[in-house]
Design an enzyme around this catalytic site. Structure first.
Site, PDB file in Angstrom:
ATOM      1  N   ASP A  12      -2.277  10.716  -4.971  1.00 58.06           N
ATOM      2  CA  ASP A  12      -3.347  11.495  -4.324  1.00 58.06           C
ATOM      3  C   ASP A  12      -4.053  12.404  -5.338  1.00 58.06           C
ATOM      4  OD1 ASP A  12      -3.088  10.304  -1.924  1.00 58.06           O
ATOM      5  OD2 ASP A  12      -2.635  12.111  -0.785  1.00 58.06           O
TER       6      ASP A  12
ATOM      7  N   TYR B  68      12.316   9.163   0.890  1.00 57.90           N
ATOM      8  CA  TYR B  68      11.671   8.905   2.180  1.00 57.90           C
ATOM      9  C   TYR B  68      12.511   7.973   3.055  1.00 57.90           C
ATOM     10  CZ  TYR B  68       7.364  10.998   0.352  1.00 57.90           C
ATOM     11  OH  TYR B  68       6.437  11.852  -0.178  1.00 57.90           O
TER      12      TYR B  68
ATOM     13  N   LYS C  98      12.167  12.904 -13.200  1.00 61.95           N
ATOM     14  CA  LYS C  98      12.582  14.306 -13.391  1.00 61.95           C
ATOM     15  C   LYS C  98      14.025  14.268 -13.888  1.00 61.95           C
ATOM     16  CE  LYS C  98      11.759  18.759 -12.929  1.00 61.95           C
ATOM     17  NZ  LYS C  98      10.855  19.448 -13.854  1.00 61.95           N
TER      18      LYS C  98
END
Ligand code: NAD
Length: 355
Positions: free
Chosen positions: A251, A141, A191
């Protein structure tokens, strides 16, 4: 002595829910002699209307000088056509940057009385008590990006994922410290079978773990973690992860609780930290006095725990919320026949009574 709390109600239901949380803080202050004082500041659309900017310097300066910030929510249709750099939501980014809020803590604890509201089966949800520790100001981000370029005759765009050892070190320590005051287990999510940043992440977390031998450390790939949250969420204590994976997993985890109105969060800063419910300004119910104040009240409890180190007072608030729910009080979005329908003030009164 004493502590100064900056309250930023923001927009929409922000005013209603932060005033509930302050009433609960005042009640807990009486009981534990905390000597709390409050200073109110504007942000979001409300600040834009008054000052022409979503985050006035005076708000940021007051936040920096405080012992903790209690934030409501910002945004609303009224400001949909405002120039993008001045939109209410820019206040959140400004506070994140200005306060150096490097970590987001999202607890998901499902009270026994609320298991039926979860989209998961009650037997899977009973006993869920986890916290996601998400890195908040690094990763993809905040990496370099290209909106559009031509390569080999095709238009492409790219975003760069990028983590340094000090960034991972800082968030990993926070996760281990968080596990220390909880059940002593950290699950680090990455990951690393595909991404170089994840391999550096996993290596660094393992190094920091050397200093926290009493804490159990597991590693999970993010795809597996997403699945495990739906299959067996009770296995988690502290989930440690980067910005992108944390955004998605937090979320996913939030819906396990049944209502976003119940969920608190903390954003930990280098000097001051900020506490807010996970929901937005809910313009559809703003001013109606029916918003669920529990997410904000539990955020105030987190402020007491993490910024003021007042664990006993924090637990008292959490237990009072549980007991008010056990007594059958429900705000509109959770109400069913057989329960006592409570508006924001009634729910707050019920919690204060249980303190
Ligand atoms: P929202 O979270 O505000 O509302 C989604 C739904 O949940 C609505 O139906 C709302 O009524 C309900 N809801 C939310 N909080 C509730 C509560 N405490 N009690 C009962 N019901 C509640 O999300 P949205 O509608 O997508 O966004 C509204 C505005 O909020 C937008 O401008 C958005 O940008 C902003 N927003 C702000 C923040 C923040 O300030 N941190 C976060 C998310 C969204």
């Amino acid at each position: 002595m004493g502590y100064k709390i900056v309250v930023i109600p923001g927009d929409g239901i922000g005013e209603e829910i932060t005033s509930s949380a302050v009433r609960v803080l005042e009640a807990v202050d009486k009981k534990f002699n905390l000597d709390l004082s409050y200073e109110y500041h504007d942000a979001g659309g409300t600040a834009y209307d008054k000052f022409g900017v979503p985050l006035p310097d005076s708000t940021l300066e007051a936040a920096k000088a405080s012992d903790g910030v209690l934030f409501g929510a910002v945004g609303g249709d009224k400001w949909d056509n405002v120039e993008p750099t001045l939109r209410p939501e820019k206040a959140i980014l400004g506070l994140r940057k200005g306060l150096g809020l490097y970590a987001n803590l999202r607890p998901v604890k499902v009270a026994d009385t609320l298991v039926e509201y979860s989209p998961l089966k009650p037997e899977l949800v009973k006993g869920v008590d986890l916290v996601i520790v998400r890195e908040l100001i690094g990763g993809i981000y905040f990496g370099e990006r290209c909106e559009s370029e031509m390569k080999d005759g095709a238009e492409r765009a790219w975003d760069l994922e990028n983590y340094s050892v000090p960034e991972v070190d800082r968030i990993a320590r926070l996760a281990f410290e968080t596990a220390k005051i909880r059940r002593g287990k950290v699950t680090s999510v990455d990951k690393s079978n595909v991404l170089a940043t994840s391999r550096l992440w996993r290596r660094t977390v393992a190094q920091i773990h050397e200093e926290y031998k009493d804490i159990e450390l597991d590693n999970l790939y993010v795809d597996n973690c997403a699945m495990q949250l739906a299959v067996k969420p009770t296995q988690f204590d502290v989930i440690l992860t980067g910005n992108l994976f944390g955004d998605i997993l937090s979320d996913e985890a939030a819906v396990i609780g049944g209502s976003i109105g119940l969920m608190p969060s903390a954003s930990i800063g280098t000097c001051t930290s900020l506490y807010e419910p996970i929901h937005g300004s809910a313009p559809d119910i703003a001013g109606m006095g029916i918003a669920n104040p529990i997410g904000t009240i539990l955020s105030a409890a987190m402020l007491l725990r993490y910024s003021l180190k007042q664990e006993e007072a924090a637990v008292a608030i959490e237990k009072a919320c549980d007991r008010a729910l056990e007594a059958g009080y429900r705000t509109g979005e959770l109400w069913k026949p057989g329960f006592t329908k409570a508006d924001t003030v009634t729910m707050t009164d019920a919690i204060i009574k249980e303190l």
